[in-house]
Design a protein around this motif. Structure first.
Motif, PDB file in Angstrom:
ATOM      1  N   THR A 121      -6.209  18.910   3.831  1.00 27.35           N
ATOM      2  CA  THR A 121      -5.175  19.691   4.902  1.00 27.35           C
ATOM      3  C   THR A 121      -4.233  20.713   3.876  1.00 27.35           C
ATOM      4  OG1 THR A 121      -3.420  18.090   3.966  1.00 27.35           O
ATOM      5  CG2 THR A 121      -4.773  17.335   6.098  1.00 27.35           C
ATOM      6  N   ARG A 137       1.009  14.275  12.992  1.00 26.23           N
ATOM      7  CA  ARG A 137       1.100  14.951  14.320  1.00 26.23           C
ATOM      8  C   ARG A 137       2.584  15.712  14.701  1.00 26.23           C
ATOM      9  NH1 ARG A 137       1.067  17.999  17.667  1.00 26.23           N
ATOM     10  NH2 ARG A 137       0.694  17.928  19.613  1.00 26.23           N
ATOM     11  N   GLN A 191       0.653  18.952  11.826  1.00 26.63           N
ATOM     12  CA  GLN A 191      -0.547  19.581  12.559  1.00 26.63           C
ATOM     13  C   GLN A 191       0.211  21.075  13.230  1.00 26.63           C
ATOM     14  OE1 GLN A 191      -2.540  17.030  15.398  1.00 26.63           O
ATOM     15  NE2 GLN A 191      -2.823  18.390  16.796  1.00 26.63           N
ATOM     16  N   ALA A 218      -0.433  23.659  10.279  1.00 23.88           N
ATOM     17  CA  ALA A 218      -1.514  23.528   9.697  1.00 23.88           C
ATOM     18  C   ALA A 218      -2.200  24.573   9.166  1.00 23.88           C
ATOM     19  CB  ALA A 218      -2.637  22.704  10.374  1.00 23.88           C
ATOM     20  N   THR A 271      -8.338  19.232  13.008  1.00 23.24           N
ATOM     21  CA  THR A 271      -7.131  18.308  13.437  1.00 23.24           C
ATOM     22  C   THR A 271      -7.394  16.981  13.187  1.00 23.24           C
ATOM     23  OG1 THR A 271      -6.332  19.839  14.726  1.00 23.24           O
ATOM     24  CG2 THR A 271      -5.610  17.682  15.058  1.00 23.24           C
ATOM     25  N   GLN A 324      -5.599  13.928  10.613  1.00 21.29           N
ATOM     26  CA  GLN A 324      -5.274  12.604  11.137  1.00 21.29           C
ATOM     27  C   GLN A 324      -5.859  11.657  10.109  1.00 21.29           C
ATOM     28  OE1 GLN A 324      -6.172  12.873  15.075  1.00 21.29           O
ATOM     29  NE2 GLN A 324      -4.327  13.981  15.511  1.00 21.29           N
TER      30      GLN A 324
END
Length: 346
Positions: free
Chosen positions: A34, A139, A143, A146, A243, A247
């Protein structure tokens, strides 16, 4: 110093290094997938440890309420993001993950709090609560941004750390807590004395390293994470949902942090802000590993733990300074050796 004292210090160093290795591996995993330098990793340690200690003391942990609240916020974000193309299947999936899952965990925790369930149940509940918090943290906080720069992600990470630390003070107070050991067994090998808790630390570290190796090498999701870590744009072009990769990375990091905290809390008293310092030592190991190498990070963590143990014997007042000084030559060498490159544009 005689041989016996040296063996004790080596034992302490290996035990501490095993914990730092877990945290370092989690930091490398999250950053590779990420690009987030996960400063709140220390809060996952604190939340896991103090949630476990609270459940063992028969108290209702505030982290279960936080998981429900974060789930509601995540549900609101999902509804807003899909407001123009709402599908019943996607809506049901979002509702199940964001509302049903944390609510079920909260109800189970509320029903068992005060009844002093077995250690295994408290262990599992603590992991579930912190895992859900880690999932929702990505989230809510990461996100939506991101695809921004690493600097923006770092600022968001600092903000999450401060917020979670504040919640920790509200939930657990300023007093330190300890939890019951996983095992009361003890045995000796020569002058060294091993406890069931220290063996659990070694076993969990080896199990996680082996499990991550199998996960990345054999499973479809693990290979998707590896592809996302190598090239986010290329991963998206071949149909990998980055995504979902984010997570999964945050979910694994939160579980690793919670396990680390649960392993530590029977050994030493933990406070609401203790995890930050522990996480920083895992961060040193991750930096030495270049935030990319898992084996080098694990080896560096053992070095950090050993340096800390010997520093506490020779210069206890300066042990933190000595440990954090390890990062300076590494940063200097990497800055001199690394070529100047522009940040990848997604």
């Amino acid at each position: 110093m005689n041989t016996t004292i040296m063996l004790f210090l080596v034992q302490d160093g290996v035990t501490n290094g095993a914990i730092y290795a877990l945290l370092g591996l989690a930091l490398v995993l999250v950053f590779a997938v990420t690009r987030v330098i996960l400063i709140p990793q220390g809060e996952f340690v604190t939340y896991g440890a103090l949630t476990y200690a609270s459940l063992s003391a028969g108290e209702m942990p505030g982290t279960a309420k936080l998981a429900v609240a974060m789930g509601v916020v995540a549900m609101g974000l999902d509804l807003f993001a899909g407001r123009r193309s709402l599908h019943l299947r996607g809506l049901a999936r979002a509702f199940a993950i964001n509302i049903v899952l944390p609510s079920a965990i909260f109800a189970l925790t509320y029903g068992l709090a005060g009844r002093h369930p077995p250690i295994a149940i408290n262990f599992t509940l603590s992991l579930l609560i912190v895992a859900v918090i880690g999932l929702f943290l990505y989230r809510i906080a990461f996100q939506p941004i991101a695809h921004t720069s690493v600097l923006v992600l770092l600022i968001a990470s600092v903000g999450c750390h401060l917020a979670l630390q504040g919640f920790g003070l509200v939930f657990f107070g300023a007093e330190g807590q300890r939890g019951p050991p996983i095992s009361d067994a003890t045995f000796s090998i020569g002058a060294l004395r091993f406890t069931g808790q220290s063996i659990a630390v070694y076993a969990m570290t080896v199990a996680f390293i082996a499990g991550l190796w199998l996960f990345f090498g054999l499973t479809l999701y693990g290979k998707a994470l590896r592809a996302t870590a190598i090239n986010r744009l290329g991963a998206r072009l071949v149909g990998i949902r980055t995504t979902l990769s984010g997570q999964i990375a945050f979910l694994l990091a939160s579980v690793i942090g919670a396990v680390s905290g649960i392993l530590i809390v029977p050994i030493t008293t933990l406070y609401y802000d203790t995890g930050f310092l522990i996480g920083l030592k895992g961060f040193i190991a991750a930096i030495i590993g270049g935030l990319v190498s898992y084996p080098l990070t694990a080896i560096a963590a053992l070095v950090v733990g050993s340096v800390e143990a010997f520093s506490s014997f020779y210069a206890s007042n300066f042990k933190e300074v000595i440990v954090f000084t390890l990062i300076l030559p590494v940063l200097v060498l990497r800055s001199l050796a690394a070529p100047a490159v522009e940040e990848e544009k997604d």
